[in-house]
Design a protein around this motif. Sequence first.
Motif, short mmCIF file in Angstrom:
data_model
loop_
_atom_site.label_atom_id
_atom_site.label_comp_id
_atom_site.label_asym_id
_atom_site.label_seq_id
_atom_site.Cartn_x
_atom_site.Cartn_y
_atom_site.Cartn_z
N THR A 1 2.21 1.76 -3.63
CA THR A 1 1.26 1.33 -3.83
C THR A 1 1.70 0.35 -5.57
N MET B 1 0.84 -1.34 0.08
CA MET B 1 0.09 0.38 -0.08
C MET B 1 0.77 0.96 -0.13
N GLU B 2 1.96 1.64 0.68
CA GLU B 2 2.78 2.52 1.29
C GLU B 2 3.16 2.77 -0.35
N TYR C 1 2.90 -4.65 -6.42
CA TYR C 1 2.34 -5.79 -6.09
C TYR C 1 3.48 -6.26 -5.01
N SER D 1 -2.08 -6.85 -4.02
CA SER D 1 -2.17 -5.67 -4.35
C SER D 1 -1.47 -4.25 -4.04
N PRO D 2 -1.39 -3.83 -4.65
CA PRO D 2 -1.37 -2.46 -4.26
C PRO D 2 -2.08 -1.46 -4.02
N ASP D 3 -3.03 -1.91 -3.42
CA ASP D 3 -4.41 -1.42 -2.88
C ASP D 3 -4.32 -1.92 -1.28
N GLY D 4 -3.57 -2.55 -1.22
CA GLY D 4 -2.89 -3.15 0.08
C GLY D 4 -4.40 -4.83 0.29
N THR D 5 -5.32 -5.58 -0.51
CA THR D 5 -5.79 -6.48 -1.14
C THR D 5 -5.17 -7.80 -1.22
#
Length: 240
Positions: free
Chosen positions: A204, A201-202, A206, A225-229
């Motif tokens: 953005t 996340m920090e 993978y 993933s880049p959004d933390g999922t």
Amino acid sequence: SLNMKIALASPPFPKSLKDSLHQVELLVKDAASQQAEIVCFPESYVPGYPGMGFKAEKCSAEQLNSALNKICTVAAENNIAVIIPMDWYEGDKLLNVAQVVSNTGEVLGYQAKNQLDPTEDNIWTTGTKRHIFEVNGIKFGVTICHEGFRYPESVRWAAQRGAKIVFHPHCTGSDSAGPELKEWGHKDNPYYEKAMMMRAMENTIYFAGVNYGFRYPESASSVVSPDGTCLAYQTYGKAG
């Protein structure tokens, strides 16, 4: 945008150098058969992580060199890039590295572990450089265990230089005892999966954490993933 299929290998803890090479070959073939373009293995998989009560075979520089050559052959035969964490000698210094091998069996270089856990100071020498690698048009970095969990700048460094993904070979858990995790990222789980989520996340980007297939892992091999999922993770307690 570029699409790439990646594989994270979670093998059992190797009984020997020979066993580690056998497991690598099996899982490289498995990944290639599913059209993955890169497969990454856990920390120090060749010949096996030597600390935390694990028994790993002591190897010479020659044995490790020969092991890497074998893995290069396996990569070329299966047309897949391989990130293989291993012990590696530079002169008389033993480093904890991840060697990056192309799908044609060429060694593209290695990332050393630059931030050792204090318990590892008597095992390895600290690395000093960071590197970006590129396979099939995708740039990536590698950060090893402790440094990815506790030194966010190791991941930020790669992200700032165009890495779309950072691979994070690590070793947490055991085959003898430990927590039985049920849900990825649960608030009562050890902190490791939360750290992986934050690194993604920090920056953005993978983030791919790669652990052993322990009976009692403290983190799952995971793609975040880049959004933390969490996009995918290896079932707790199962190699594969």
